[in-house]
Design a protein around this motif. Structure first.
Motif, PDB file in Angstrom:
ATOM      1  N   PRO A  48      23.610 -55.128   7.744  1.00  0.00           N
ATOM      2  CA  PRO A  48      22.561 -56.072   7.343  1.00  0.00           C
ATOM      3  C   PRO A  48      23.090 -57.500   7.403  1.00  0.00           C
ATOM      4  N   PRO A  49      22.207 -58.464   7.499  1.00  0.00           N
ATOM      5  CA  PRO A  49      22.657 -59.859   7.578  1.00  0.00           C
ATOM      6  C   PRO A  49      23.448 -60.254   6.336  1.00  0.00           C
ATOM      7  N   GLY A  50      24.621 -60.822   6.547  1.00  0.00           N
ATOM      8  CA  GLY A  50      25.443 -61.294   5.452  1.00  0.00           C
ATOM      9  C   GLY A  50      26.164 -60.214   4.670  1.00  0.00           C
ATOM     10  N   LYS A  51      26.095 -58.970   5.144  1.00  0.00           N
ATOM     11  CA  LYS A  51      26.737 -57.862   4.437  1.00  0.00           C
ATOM     12  C   LYS A  51      27.682 -57.104   5.357  1.00  0.00           C
ATOM     13  N   GLY A  52      28.452 -56.203   4.765  1.00  0.00           N
ATOM     14  CA  GLY A  52      29.377 -55.411   5.540  1.00  0.00           C
ATOM     15  C   GLY A  52      28.703 -54.232   6.209  1.00  0.00           C
ATOM     16  N   PRO A  53      29.421 -53.552   7.091  1.00  0.00           N
ATOM     17  CA  PRO A  53      28.857 -52.392   7.784  1.00  0.00           C
ATOM     18  C   PRO A  53      28.621 -51.222   6.837  1.00  0.00           C
ATOM     19  N   GLU A  54      27.605 -50.440   7.150  1.00  0.00           N
ATOM     20  CA  GLU A  54      27.249 -49.270   6.353  1.00  0.00           C
ATOM     21  C   GLU A  54      27.098 -48.078   7.274  1.00  0.00           C
ATOM     22  N   TRP A  55      27.857 -47.042   7.014  1.00  0.00           N
ATOM     23  CA  TRP A  55      27.746 -45.822   7.803  1.00  0.00           C
ATOM     24  C   TRP A  55      26.479 -45.067   7.404  1.00  0.00           C
ATOM     25  N   ILE A  56      25.734 -44.584   8.404  1.00  0.00           N
ATOM     26  CA  ILE A  56      24.450 -43.938   8.138  1.00  0.00           C
ATOM     27  C   ILE A  56      24.535 -42.419   8.301  1.00  0.00           C
ATOM     28  N   ALA A  57      25.055 -41.979   9.452  1.00  0.00           N
ATOM     29  CA  ALA A  57      25.075 -40.540   9.743  1.00  0.00           C
ATOM     30  C   ALA A  57      25.935 -40.282  10.962  1.00  0.00           C
ATOM     31  N   TYR A  58      26.296 -39.005  11.143  1.00  0.00           N
ATOM     32  CA  TYR A  58      26.905 -38.613  12.399  1.00  0.00           C
ATOM     33  C   TYR A  58      26.345 -37.269  12.857  1.00  0.00           C
ATOM     34  N   ILE A  59      26.483 -37.068  14.172  1.00  0.00           N
ATOM     35  CA  ILE A  59      26.297 -35.751  14.758  1.00  0.00           C
ATOM     36  C   ILE A  59      27.552 -35.487  15.571  1.00  0.00           C
ATOM     37  N   SER A  60      28.155 -34.347  15.362  1.00  0.00           N
ATOM     38  CA  SER A  60      29.454 -34.080  15.979  1.00  0.00           C
ATOM     39  C   SER A  60      29.310 -33.540  17.399  1.00  0.00           C
ATOM     40  N   TYR A  61      30.445 -33.423  18.059  1.00  0.00           N
ATOM     41  CA  TYR A  61      30.502 -32.862  19.402  1.00  0.00           C
ATOM     42  C   TYR A  61      29.898 -31.460  19.446  1.00  0.00           C
ATOM     43  N   SER A  62      29.942 -30.744  18.336  1.00  0.00           N
ATOM     44  CA  SER A  62      29.409 -29.379  18.282  1.00  0.00           C
ATOM     45  C   SER A  62      27.992 -29.319  17.712  1.00  0.00           C
ATOM     46  N   GLY A  63      27.468 -30.459  17.296  1.00  0.00           N
ATOM     47  CA  GLY A  63      26.097 -30.500  16.802  1.00  0.00           C
ATOM     48  C   GLY A  63      25.934 -30.498  15.294  1.00  0.00           C
ATOM     49  N   THR A  64      27.023 -30.437  14.562  1.00  0.00           N
ATOM     50  CA  THR A  64      26.907 -30.523  13.108  1.00  0.00           C
ATOM     51  C   THR A  64      26.570 -31.956  12.702  1.00  0.00           C
ATOM     52  N   THR A  65      25.926 -32.093  11.568  1.00  0.00           N
ATOM     53  CA  THR A  65      25.470 -33.403  11.122  1.00  0.00           C
ATOM     54  C   THR A  65      25.927 -33.698   9.700  1.00  0.00           C
ATOM     55  N   ALA A  66      25.967 -34.982   9.381  1.00  0.00           N
ATOM     56  CA  ALA A  66      26.257 -35.438   8.021  1.00  0.00           C
ATOM     57  C   ALA A  66      25.565 -36.765   7.818  1.00  0.00           C
ATOM     58  N   TYR A  67      25.193 -37.032   6.556  1.00  0.00           N
ATOM     59  CA  TYR A  67      24.408 -38.220   6.251  1.00  0.00           C
ATOM     60  C   TYR A  67      24.991 -38.953   5.050  1.00  0.00           C
ATOM     61  N   SER A  68      24.769 -40.267   5.039  1.00  0.00           N
ATOM     62  CA  SER A  68      25.069 -41.049   3.858  1.00  0.00           C
ATOM     63  C   SER A  68      24.166 -40.575   2.723  1.00  0.00           C
ATOM     64  N   PRO A  69      24.726 -40.299   1.560  1.00  0.00           N
ATOM     65  CA  PRO A  69      23.886 -39.822   0.446  1.00  0.00           C
ATOM     66  C   PRO A  69      22.743 -40.790   0.109  1.00  0.00           C
ATOM     67  N   SER A  70      23.001 -42.076   0.248  1.00  0.00           N
ATOM     68  CA  SER A  70      21.971 -43.057  -0.124  1.00  0.00           C
ATOM     69  C   SER A  70      20.815 -43.100   0.861  1.00  0.00           C
ATOM     70  N   LEU A  71      21.012 -42.589   2.068  1.00  0.00           N
ATOM     71  CA  LEU A  71      19.966 -42.652   3.090  1.00  0.00           C
ATOM     72  C   LEU A  71      19.502 -41.263   3.530  1.00  0.00           C
ATOM     73  N   LYS A  72      20.124 -40.237   3.025  1.00  0.00           N
ATOM     74  CA  LYS A  72      19.896 -38.887   3.527  1.00  0.00           C
ATOM     75  C   LYS A  72      18.439 -38.468   3.495  1.00  0.00           C
ATOM     76  N   SER A  73      17.733 -38.842   2.436  1.00  0.00           N
ATOM     77  CA  SER A  73      16.341 -38.391   2.295  1.00  0.00           C
ATOM     78  C   SER A  73      15.416 -39.012   3.331  1.00  0.00           C
ATOM     79  N   ARG A  74      15.862 -40.086   3.977  1.00  0.00           N
ATOM     80  CA  ARG A  74      14.993 -40.783   4.939  1.00  0.00           C
ATOM     81  C   ARG A  74      15.502 -40.721   6.377  1.00  0.00           C
ATOM     82  N   THR A  75      16.620 -40.032   6.598  1.00  0.00           N
ATOM     83  CA  THR A  75      17.308 -40.129   7.886  1.00  0.00           C
ATOM     84  C   THR A  75      17.391 -38.782   8.598  1.00  0.00           C
ATOM     85  N   SER A  76      17.278 -38.851   9.913  1.00  0.00           N
ATOM     86  CA  SER A  76      17.481 -37.666  10.743  1.00  0.00           C
ATOM     87  C   SER A  76      18.227 -38.079  12.008  1.00  0.00           C
ATOM     88  N   ILE A  77      19.309 -37.399  12.297  1.00  0.00           N
ATOM     89  CA  ILE A  77      20.071 -37.669  13.518  1.00  0.00           C
ATOM     90  C   ILE A  77      19.980 -36.448  14.418  1.00  0.00           C
TER      91      ILE A  77
END
Length: 122
Positions: free
Chosen positions: A42-71
């Motif tokens: 975000p402007p004026g702020k540091g980076p924030e990790w949101i989610a990943y999808i791995s080489y094998s297809g597994t996923t993980a999400y930031s707890p603060s954004l998990k309810s709104r995010t899909s990768i």
């Protein structure tokens, strides 16, 4: 040389769903050991990790954004996508796609895209 290109709508209205795509060239998103992440700054702020999808297809999400995010991924198109629902103005940021590998307890980000600006505004 792996290249990443993020794409998105640029401007999104509050309560809408943001959809972003990362197109990867010069390498495969199924390459062993890589975790394909979305990160935002975000402007004026540091980076924030949101989610990943791995080489094998597994996923993980930031707890603060998990309810709104899909990768997800499309291995045929070599793309990684992110959806963020019910966006609010605080979701305004530059969104980056970046893969990392795990080295012991460290994440090493090998490549970065240029990022795509997303503004949430009515």
């Amino acid at each position: 040389q792996v290249q990443l290109r993020e794409s998105g709508p640029g401007l999104v209205k509050p309560s809408q769903t943001l959809a972003l795509t990362c197109t990867v060239s010069g390498g495969s998103i199924t390459t062993n050991g890589y975790y394909w992440s979305w990160i935002r700054q975000p402007p004026g702020k540091g980076p924030e990790w949101i989610a990943y999808i791995s080489y094998s297809g597994t996923t993980a999400y930031s707890p603060s954004l998990k309810s709104r995010t899909s990768i997800s991924r499309d291995t045929d198109k070599n793309q990684v996508s992110l959806e963020l629902s019910s966006v609010i103005p605080e979701d305004t940021a530059v969104y980056y796609c970046a893969p990392y590998v795990v080295l012991g307890t460290t994440k090493r980000y090998d490549y970065w895209g240029q990022g795509t600006q997303v503004t949430v505004s009515s």
